[in-house]
Design a protein around this motif. Structure first.
Motif, PDB file in Angstrom:
ATOM      1  N   UNK A  72       0.811  -1.212   0.000  1.00  0.00           N
ATOM      2  CA  UNK A  72       0.000   0.000   0.000  1.00  0.00           C
ATOM      3  C   UNK A  72       0.843   1.260   0.000  1.00  0.00           C
ATOM      4  N   UNK A  73       2.093   1.163   0.470  1.00  0.00           N
ATOM      5  CA  UNK A  73       2.912   2.365   0.503  1.00  0.00           C
ATOM      6  C   UNK A  73       3.157   2.901  -0.902  1.00  0.00           C
ATOM      7  N   UNK A  75       0.910   2.041  -3.550  1.00  0.00           N
ATOM      8  CA  UNK A  75      -0.408   2.271  -4.119  1.00  0.00           C
ATOM      9  C   UNK A  75      -0.934   3.624  -3.659  1.00  0.00           C
ATOM     10  N   UNK A  76      -0.799   3.839  -2.358  1.00  0.00           N
ATOM     11  CA  UNK A  76      -1.397   5.027  -1.780  1.00  0.00           C
ATOM     12  C   UNK A  76      -0.546   6.263  -1.959  1.00  0.00           C
ATOM     13  N   UNK A  77       0.115   6.346  -3.062  1.00  0.00           N
ATOM     14  CA  UNK A  77       0.963   7.502  -3.283  1.00  0.00           C
ATOM     15  C   UNK A  77       0.791   7.982  -4.707  1.00  0.00           C
ATOM     16  N   UNK A  79      -1.415   9.042  -7.946  1.00  0.00           N
ATOM     17  CA  UNK A  79      -2.717   9.543  -8.404  1.00  0.00           C
ATOM     18  C   UNK A  79      -3.392   8.585  -9.371  1.00  0.00           C
ATOM     19  N   UNK A 224       8.196   9.101  -8.391  1.00  0.00           N
ATOM     20  CA  UNK A 224       9.098  10.184  -8.754  1.00  0.00           C
ATOM     21  C   UNK A 224      10.548   9.763  -8.486  1.00  0.00           C
ATOM     22  N   UNK A 225      10.792   9.213  -7.294  1.00  0.00           N
ATOM     23  CA  UNK A 225      12.141   8.821  -6.904  1.00  0.00           C
ATOM     24  C   UNK A 225      12.796   7.892  -7.917  1.00  0.00           C
ATOM     25  N   UNK A 247       4.567   9.170 -13.151  1.00  0.00           N
ATOM     26  CA  UNK A 247       5.318   9.652 -11.996  1.00  0.00           C
ATOM     27  C   UNK A 247       6.816   9.446 -12.213  1.00  0.00           C
ATOM     28  N   UNK A 250       7.994  12.075 -14.644  1.00  0.00           N
ATOM     29  CA  UNK A 250       8.123  13.399 -14.038  1.00  0.00           C
ATOM     30  C   UNK A 250       9.395  13.483 -13.198  1.00  0.00           C
ATOM     31  N   UNK A 254      12.743  15.884 -13.881  1.00  0.00           N
ATOM     32  CA  UNK A 254      13.325  16.731 -12.853  1.00  0.00           C
ATOM     33  C   UNK A 254      14.826  16.481 -12.739  1.00  0.00           C
ATOM     34  N   UNK A 276      -3.491  13.316 -14.360  1.00  0.00           N
ATOM     35  CA  UNK A 276      -3.687  14.760 -14.536  1.00  0.00           C
ATOM     36  C   UNK A 276      -2.376  15.527 -14.601  1.00  0.00           C
ATOM     37  N   UNK A 277      -1.443  15.133 -13.749  1.00  0.00           N
ATOM     38  CA  UNK A 277      -0.165  15.839 -13.738  1.00  0.00           C
ATOM     39  C   UNK A 277       0.517  15.789 -15.098  1.00  0.00           C
ATOM     40  N   UNK A 280      -0.815  18.485 -17.048  1.00  0.00           N
ATOM     41  CA  UNK A 280      -0.353  19.718 -16.412  1.00  0.00           C
ATOM     42  C   UNK A 280       1.074  20.062 -16.831  1.00  0.00           C
ATOM     43  N   UNK A 281       1.911  19.044 -16.858  1.00  0.00           N
ATOM     44  CA  UNK A 281       3.314  19.283 -17.171  1.00  0.00           C
ATOM     45  C   UNK A 281       3.629  19.154 -18.658  1.00  0.00           C
TER      46      UNK A 281
ATOM     47  N   UNK B  77      -8.181  13.061  -6.669  1.00  0.00           N
ATOM     48  CA  UNK B  77      -7.188  13.544  -7.606  1.00  0.00           C
ATOM     49  C   UNK B  77      -5.955  14.009  -6.849  1.00  0.00           C
ATOM     50  N   UNK B  82      -5.037  10.559  -0.581  1.00  0.00           N
ATOM     51  CA  UNK B  82      -4.571   9.167  -0.607  1.00  0.00           C
ATOM     52  C   UNK B  82      -3.816   8.851   0.665  1.00  0.00           C
ATOM     53  N   UNK B  86      -4.617   6.220   3.533  1.00  0.00           N
ATOM     54  CA  UNK B  86      -3.680   5.193   3.943  1.00  0.00           C
ATOM     55  C   UNK B  86      -3.602   5.117   5.467  1.00  0.00           C
ATOM     56  N   UNK B 224      -3.565  21.623  -9.357  1.00  0.00           N
ATOM     57  CA  UNK B 224      -2.547  22.243 -10.189  1.00  0.00           C
ATOM     58  C   UNK B 224      -3.167  23.399 -10.984  1.00  0.00           C
ATOM     59  N   UNK B 254       4.737  26.257 -11.908  1.00  0.00           N
ATOM     60  CA  UNK B 254       4.783  25.971 -13.339  1.00  0.00           C
ATOM     61  C   UNK B 254       4.387  27.206 -14.152  1.00  0.00           C
ATOM     62  N   UNK B 276       4.301  14.001  -0.968  1.00  0.00           N
ATOM     63  CA  UNK B 276       5.595  13.539  -1.482  1.00  0.00           C
ATOM     64  C   UNK B 276       6.137  14.433  -2.574  1.00  0.00           C
ATOM     65  N   UNK B 280       9.832  16.145  -3.438  1.00  0.00           N
ATOM     66  CA  UNK B 280      10.434  15.866  -4.742  1.00  0.00           C
ATOM     67  C   UNK B 280      10.839  17.146  -5.455  1.00  0.00           C
TER      68      UNK B 280
END
Lengths: 333, 333
Positions: A72-73, A75-77, A79, A224-225, A247, A250, A254, A276-277, A280-281, B77, B82, B86, B224, B254, B276, B280
């Motif tokens: 879940x760590x 999953x729950x991160x 979007x 992201x990491x 993710x 993105x 970066x 969505x991000x 956005x980006x 979203x 999330x 959690x 965003x 942005x 997070x 980042x």
DNA sequence: TTGTAAGCGTTATCAA
DNA sequence: TTGATAACGCTTACAA
């Protein structure tokens, strides 16, 4: 004002509770006149039968379980999963079921299934490392649907896009822009979806006659990491990156820009999902209908539960070109 | 292998089901010897009592409902939610309850409460526009906890940080860097949390003797887009921005950079939440313990349900300085 | 310490 | 067309 019981409604209507039950369940054998009377009383008192009592009596609860495998760590991160979840809840509500979050250890799902008379499970992120669990579900005759591709023997228990095709199209697009040093960054490599995407990557490369460089094939988590660290781990940057998750993409972007390089001028980046991000980006990405995936998983699961043949079509996938991809620079050829 | 019933266990152990029930519920009056015998049979057959039957009998189901107010399209979203989720699932699991997703219309929650014998609700994003619902819950004696601050009369039904303080600290920090034209971008202004943050903003400005410019105070959704569009709507950019959500802050950044301006050199940006992505992107932000907020909401709700006095302390809030804030440039003073 | 029987709120069976 | 009555799987008085 407490909730009445069926017996109380019965006496208010001067009938037996059997008759009230018949009305509630739309059984044919009730005279029009009594039916009207009972209905009006039900309406007047806003009576709703107790779903749990109905459940133990009818032997099904209209409860569907949600299982987040793969930790879940992660999953729950993301979007992405929120969006899937949104599709799931929307459709479940529409079909009159309820969703129970089964946040439990792997060996507890079957107990939950029994205890709460859960009718079936929706699995988020089931990978080849969970086949034992699926086998157990199969053995116990427990209906389940995965929102991500499964190996062939459970193919029909999943709703997903054609991951192979999606990845292939994306990589072909990069190749058509002249790129050859294309990195592939996977999230959980245990997911069939990612295995298929890797195949798509390799096949596209082969078709273009570009030799595969294993040092460009990496894996991590959909975060992201992973994107950030992976990009920083390359001695010489690839000219293009295909990431299995927006993710990751993105994070990769970066890392690239913080090295003083530019996207897409120096490195082209393609993501996957189209969260969505991504829009956005301005991320070029492989778009999948995430919300519909959630909805369809419910449709399919309920068709399994109710033993109805509902045709749930495969969802479409396409490459959405935005601002993070461009032709290979002459200088870097 | 189907799940046994309490009667079947009883006959296997040569006792009445009452005795088995006693063992299951840890009642005192069972002899050590029979208890052992029953326990070993329970273990052998992996028996677990049917939770729904227990529910209708005991009059409580151990089911907690989750309600996403304020439009699921915004809730589903934002990584922030999330993370809350959690925390909620983690704690619920630990305390032996189950979480049911109540994705329904506002007038259906009470029905769900009755039908599924739901013991209480956790509300995500309850605002002053939902006071009717809360009043109804109160009237019907339905336990509930909000994961965001509520107006004074329902103060004790929420777990939240001190939003006023958090915002004030952030704005004071910007002021201490020399900024005066500080924009305030709110997400849902109907949330008490955001009203409090606005107060914090205003009080900090007053303390520093900086007149409040209403044209710098904006609102939208925690997205965003809100950040992006709001920044684009300023004729002349403020020198600093305090956003009520990291997502807004990221969108704002942005917009600023795509105007060719730099963060923090030209505009300092502070977010709220510390999701997070914030770390980042090196975003300076007001950190709140999101996961713990989820956990504490469960603790508090269950203490209400079980009528136990559990002390749930207010959670800490602090400003985390990263790379998106800097001293006001001399030239723009 | 144990068991019988009734009760929780439904549905299902069978008879009237 | 209707209604007793049993059943679902559990808990809880009340008796023994």
């Amino acid at each position: 004002m407490k909730n009445l019981t069926i017996s109380e409604i019965a006496s208010l209507a001067n009938v037996s509770k059997t008759t009230v039950s018949r009305v509630l369940n739309n059984k044919p054998d009730v005279s029009g006149e009594t039916k009207e009377r009972i209905l009006s009383i039900i309406k007047q008192y806003k009576f709703k039968p107790n779903a749990l009592a109905t459940a133990i009596s009818k032997k099904h609860s209209k409860i569907i379980g949600l299982i987040a495998l793969q930790g879940t760590e992660y999953i729950f991160i993301n979007p992405y999963y929120l969006r899937v979840l949104h599709g799931i809840t929307t459709e479940i509500n529409k079909l009159g079921y309820q969703l129970m979050f089964c946040y439990a250890k792997e060996n507890e799902y079957i107990d939950l299934f029994n205890n709460y008379m859960i009718e079936g499970f929706i699995l988020l992120s089931a990978g080849v490392n969970h086949m034992n669990l699926l086998d157990e579900f199969y053995e116990y005759n427990i209906p389940f649907v995965s929102t991500t591709e499964l190996p062939d023997n459970y193919k029909s228990n999943s709703v997903d896009i054609n991951n192979y095709q999606g990845a292939k199209m994306a990589v072909e697009y990069l190749l058509s822009l002249g790129h050859k040093r294309i990195a592939f960054i996977s999230s959980f490599s245990s997911l069939m979806a990612n295995k298929e995407r890797l195949k798509g990557y390799k096949d596209a490369m082969k078709e273009y006659g570009v030799p595969i460089d294993d040092s460009l094939i990496r894996e991590g988590t959909p975060t992201f990491e992973t994107g950030y660290k992976t990009m920083n781990s390359f001695e010489t940057l690839p000219t293009a990156v295909f990431a299995c998750s927006d993710m990751i993409a993105i994070g990769a972007i970066d890392a690239i820009t913080s090295k003083g390089k530019k996207v897409p001028e120096d490195v082209s980046v393609v993501g996957f999902d189209d969260i969505d991000l991504a829009s956005n980006f301005g991320l070029t990405t492989v778009q999948q209908p995430i919300f519909d995936k959630g909805k369809n998983s419910v449709k399919k699961l309920i068709s399994l539960i109710e033993n109805k043949k509902v045709r749930v079509p495969e969802l479409p996938v396409k490459v959405v070109v935005r601002d993070t991809t461009s032709k290979l620079k002459e200088s870097t050829k």
